[in-house]
Design a protein around this motif. Structure first.
Motif, PDB file in Angstrom:
ATOM      1  N   ILE A 101      -4.310  -8.409   8.279  1.00  0.00           N
ATOM      2  CA  ILE A 101      -3.022  -8.549   8.969  1.00  0.00           C
ATOM      3  C   ILE A 101      -1.875  -8.384   7.985  1.00  0.00           C
ATOM      4  O   ILE A 101      -0.894  -7.682   8.267  1.00  0.00           O
ATOM      5  CB  ILE A 101      -2.935  -9.915   9.695  1.00  0.00           C
ATOM      6  N   ARG A 102      -2.003  -9.004   6.802  1.00  0.00           N
ATOM      7  CA  ARG A 102      -0.975  -8.866   5.770  1.00  0.00           C
ATOM      8  C   ARG A 102      -0.783  -7.410   5.378  1.00  0.00           C
ATOM      9  O   ARG A 102       0.342  -6.919   5.294  1.00  0.00           O
ATOM     10  CB  ARG A 102      -1.364  -9.691   4.538  1.00  0.00           C
ATOM     11  N   SER A 103      -1.878  -6.688   5.164  1.00  0.00           N
ATOM     12  CA  SER A 103      -1.758  -5.283   4.750  1.00  0.00           C
ATOM     13  C   SER A 103      -1.166  -4.423   5.877  1.00  0.00           C
ATOM     14  O   SER A 103      -0.394  -3.503   5.619  1.00  0.00           O
ATOM     15  CB  SER A 103      -3.102  -4.729   4.271  1.00  0.00           C
ATOM     16  N   LEU A 104      -1.513  -4.733   7.126  1.00  0.00           N
ATOM     17  CA  LEU A 104      -0.921  -4.001   8.256  1.00  0.00           C
ATOM     18  C   LEU A 104       0.585  -4.240   8.347  1.00  0.00           C
ATOM     19  O   LEU A 104       1.360  -3.303   8.586  1.00  0.00           O
ATOM     20  CB  LEU A 104      -1.596  -4.395   9.567  1.00  0.00           C
ATOM     21  N   MET A 105       0.999  -5.467   8.148  1.00  0.00           N
ATOM     22  CA  MET A 105       2.427  -5.778   8.183  1.00  0.00           C
ATOM     23  C   MET A 105       3.167  -5.080   7.051  1.00  0.00           C
ATOM     24  O   MET A 105       4.264  -4.555   7.239  1.00  0.00           O
ATOM     25  CB  MET A 105       2.653  -7.294   8.120  1.00  0.00           C
ATOM     26  N   GLU A 106       2.580  -5.057   5.873  1.00  0.00           N
ATOM     27  CA  GLU A 106       3.211  -4.361   4.753  1.00  0.00           C
ATOM     28  C   GLU A 106       3.343  -2.874   5.068  1.00  0.00           C
ATOM     29  O   GLU A 106       4.355  -2.254   4.753  1.00  0.00           O
ATOM     30  CB  GLU A 106       2.402  -4.591   3.471  1.00  0.00           C
ATOM     31  N   ARG A 107       2.338  -2.302   5.710  1.00  0.00           N
ATOM     32  CA  ARG A 107       2.379  -0.889   6.097  1.00  0.00           C
ATOM     33  C   ARG A 107       3.481  -0.635   7.123  1.00  0.00           C
ATOM     34  O   ARG A 107       4.227   0.343   7.029  1.00  0.00           O
ATOM     35  CB  ARG A 107       1.019  -0.466   6.656  1.00  0.00           C
ATOM     36  N   VAL A 108       3.590  -1.514   8.098  1.00  0.00           N
ATOM     37  CA  VAL A 108       4.643  -1.378   9.108  1.00  0.00           C
ATOM     38  C   VAL A 108       6.015  -1.389   8.445  1.00  0.00           C
ATOM     39  O   VAL A 108       6.867  -0.549   8.733  1.00  0.00           O
ATOM     40  CB  VAL A 108       4.538  -2.510  10.166  1.00  0.00           C
ATOM     41  N   LEU A 109       6.244  -2.327   7.548  1.00  0.00           N
ATOM     42  CA  LEU A 109       7.540  -2.420   6.875  1.00  0.00           C
ATOM     43  C   LEU A 109       7.790  -1.234   5.954  1.00  0.00           C
ATOM     44  O   LEU A 109       8.910  -0.734   5.869  1.00  0.00           O
ATOM     45  CB  LEU A 109       7.641  -3.729   6.098  1.00  0.00           C
ATOM     46  N   ARG A 110       6.755  -0.764   5.287  1.00  0.00           N
ATOM     47  CA  ARG A 110       6.891   0.413   4.422  1.00  0.00           C
ATOM     48  C   ARG A 110       7.235   1.642   5.260  1.00  0.00           C
ATOM     49  O   ARG A 110       8.140   2.399   4.930  1.00  0.00           O
ATOM     50  CB  ARG A 110       5.593   0.621   3.629  1.00  0.00           C
ATOM     51  N   ASP A 111       6.546   1.807   6.402  1.00  0.00           N
ATOM     52  CA  ASP A 111       6.808   2.948   7.278  1.00  0.00           C
ATOM     53  C   ASP A 111       8.203   2.884   7.884  1.00  0.00           C
ATOM     54  O   ASP A 111       8.852   3.900   8.085  1.00  0.00           O
ATOM     55  CB  ASP A 111       5.776   3.029   8.401  1.00  0.00           C
TER      56      ASP A 111
END
Length: 118
Positions: A101-111
């Motif tokens: 979940i943490r890595s998905l959230m980081e990806r969302v914010l990066r995108d």
């Protein structure tokens, strides 16, 4: 109803007419007219007054009877993911789930921060 609610909340918040008028950017006499019902504020003024009185425009306009705003939601999701002992509808989330979940959230914010392509 509008004027009564203005006056009631202003007094409850221990504010003077002049303080609210200054915040809204109108003369004290104009604000007094809002409370007495002699004048009608603009939509923008209603929004500004509601911020100063810490209430909703809906309450001032009589659309709801709840004067108090809900508690502000100000929680950092990242902190919650570090707590552990979280669940999704009663199903415990394990450490690996939280890392995903943490890595998905980081990806969302990066995108989100990437410029859009034409």
């Amino acid at each position: 109803m509008f004027g009564q609610r203005l006056k009631q909340l202003r007094k409850k918040r221990k504010l003077t007419m002049q303080e609210v008028a200054d915040y809204v950017g109108v003369a004290k006499s104009t604000y007094a007219g809002y409370e007495s019902g002699y004048r009608q504020p603009t939509i923008e003024s209603i929004q500004t007054i509601s911020r100063k009185l810490r209430t909703s425009a809906d309450y001032l306009l009589g659309l709801t009877d709840y004067a108090e705003l809900p508690a502000e939601i100000n929680h950092n999701a990242k902190e919650y993911l570090n707590i552990g002992k979280l669940h999704w509808d009663g199903v415990p989330l394990e450490k690996g789930d939280l890392e995903l979940i943490r890595s998905l959230m980081e990806r969302v914010l990066r995108d989100r921060s990437l410029p859009e392509e034409d």
